[in-house]
Enzyme design. Structure first.
Site, PDB file in Angstrom:
ATOM      1  N   CYS A  77       0.666  -1.176  -0.056  1.00  0.00           N
ATOM      2  CA  CYS A  77       0.013  -0.097  -0.066  1.00  0.00           C
ATOM      3  C   CYS A  77       0.724   1.262  -0.049  1.00  0.00           C
ATOM      4  O   CYS A  77       1.185   1.708   1.148  1.00  0.00           O
ATOM      5  CB  CYS A  77      -0.913   0.119   1.255  1.00  0.00           C
ATOM      6  SG  CYS A  77      -1.748   1.396   1.380  1.00  0.00           S
ATOM      7  N   CYS A 134      -0.275   4.242   2.232  1.00  0.00           N
ATOM      8  CA  CYS A 134      -0.149   3.965   3.508  1.00  0.00           C
ATOM      9  C   CYS A 134       1.418   4.218   3.990  1.00  0.00           C
ATOM     10  O   CYS A 134       1.604   4.850   4.809  1.00  0.00           O
ATOM     11  CB  CYS A 134      -0.499   2.558   3.794  1.00  0.00           C
ATOM     12  SG  CYS A 134      -2.083   1.941   3.461  1.00  0.00           S
ATOM     13  N   ASP A 135       2.190   3.638   3.171  1.00  0.00           N
ATOM     14  CA  ASP A 135       3.461   3.590   3.832  1.00  0.00           C
ATOM     15  C   ASP A 135       4.496   4.367   2.998  1.00  0.00           C
ATOM     16  O   ASP A 135       5.858   4.561   3.359  1.00  0.00           O
ATOM     17  CB  ASP A 135       4.188   2.160   3.639  1.00  0.00           C
ATOM     18  CG  ASP A 135       3.200   1.167   4.529  1.00  0.00           C
ATOM     19  OD1 ASP A 135       2.646   1.685   5.461  1.00  0.00           O
ATOM     20  OD2 ASP A 135       2.935   0.209   3.965  1.00  0.00           O
TER      21      ASP A 135
END
Ligand code: NAP
Length: 316
Positions: free
Chosen positions: A129, A132-133
């Protein structure tokens, strides 16, 4: 009635079903809220001109469903028995629920490469992701694996953070749409390593240090140094718990009849990413969740799907 899964499809189905007085019981799996809870800002969900954070959007949908009377059960659907109605749904291998109708909205999960190092280093440099990261890889070189739209999108997004992004793909040709390919190709921060097979994720002191790849032509292996490996090779629908009781397509997505959400089993409906490999958007999932709840309502009142068995014959 029961709804399995709480992404945009399941929660929209819950809102509609609750408002139709169908008293839905909604099972939230290990990832309540679904894939949108793994994202940050959602800019394309209609009604939010300034964008909305994915988890916030899902929390609002859940509250809306609860407000109209949906009941939520936390747990993992371990198995179902669809051989007769009412159906049986076993949660966490211990509690059995019975329901006349089911809406399956269990979504899809990111596919993994299955190479050494990958699962051990998930969250320590391996990610599925970017939104997200990506932030954790400021000014660092990143590798994105895949040749589809997801890989192009993630790579392009990651250039906001990374010093450079290398797209690693197993063929010379990309699967991605032309517009997404062009966007990536025109980005000076994106490099390409094509026609290679990922062999292992390398680590140093418990963190990712590189991706080992084998050249498909020469057979030679080499390591691309990186602290972040983003795997973007598609998704697998979460249909394993159905254990072959509902007709799936070759990849494992639930097949539905015509433009409805009815499946091969009378009384079982499906919506969202678990039956849609093509659009995979929050808004299309939500739309199909609405359809599923309306289909259940019509089915229960006997005004549609009386010829279910015949309709199901149209499925491959
Ligand atoms: P996809 O189109 O199935 O592409 C997956 C890519 O990963 C392919 O290039 C595939 O290689 C590669 N791959 C699969 N398994 C692999 C393995 N074990 N090892 C190495 N490489 C592997 O999946 P996606 O990119 O997630 O897209 C799915 C759908 O969502 C598509 O319809 C796409 O258009 C859509 N989507 C749209 C957008 C957008 O428009 N904004 C963004 C994301 C996704 P091969 O090409 O060799 O098979």
């Amino acid at each position: 009635m029961m709804i399995l899964g709480t992404g945009p499809a399941g929660l929209t189905a819950a809102i509609y079903a609750a408002r139709a007085n169908l008293n839905p019981v909604v099972v939230e799996g290990n990832e309540p809220g679904g894939q949108l809870t793994l994202t940050t800002e959602v800019e394309n969900f209609p009604g939010f001109p300034d964008g909305i954070m994915g988890p916030e959007l899902m929390e609002s949908m859940r509250k809306q469903a609860e407000k109209f009377g949906a009941t939520f059960v936390r747990g993992w659907v371990s198995s179902v028995d669809l051989s007769q109605r009412p159906f049986q749904v076993v949660v966490d291998e211990q509690t059995t629920y019975v329901s006349e109708t089911l809406i399956v909205s269990t979504g899809a999960s990111a596919k993994m490469l299955g190479i050494p190092g990958e699962s051990d280093l998930l969250g320590r440099g391996v990610s599925t992701c970017a939104t997200c990261d990506g932030f954790f890889f400021r000014n660092k070189p990143i590798v994105v694996v895949g040749g589809g739209d997801s890989a192009m999108e993630e790579a392009t997004f990651l250039t906001k953070f990374a010093s450079e992004v290398t797209i690693v793909h197993r063929r010379n040709e990309l699967r991605a749409s032309k517009v997404m390919q062009d966007r990536a190709r025109n980005n000076p921060k994106i490099k390409w390593v094509l026609n290679v097979t990922p062999v292992s994720v390398q680590s140093e002191s418990g963190k990712v240090s590189g991706l080992e790849v084998r050249d498909n032509e020469t057979g030679e292996t080499r390591v691309i140094p990186t602290e972040g490996v983003f795997v973007a090779i598609g998704h697998q629908p979460n249909t394993g718990f159905l254990n072959g009781q509902v007709k799936l397509d070759a990849v494992g997505y639930i097949q539905t009849i015509g433009t409805t959400t009815a499946t091969s089993v009378e009384g079982v409906f499906a919506c969202g990413d678990v039956m849609d490999s093509h659009y995979r958007q929050a808004i299309t999932a939500a739309g199909s969740g609405c359809k599923a709840a309306m289909d259940v309502e019509k089915f229960l009142e006997g005004s549609a799907f009386q010829d279910w068995a015949q309709l199901a014959e149209t499925l491959a």
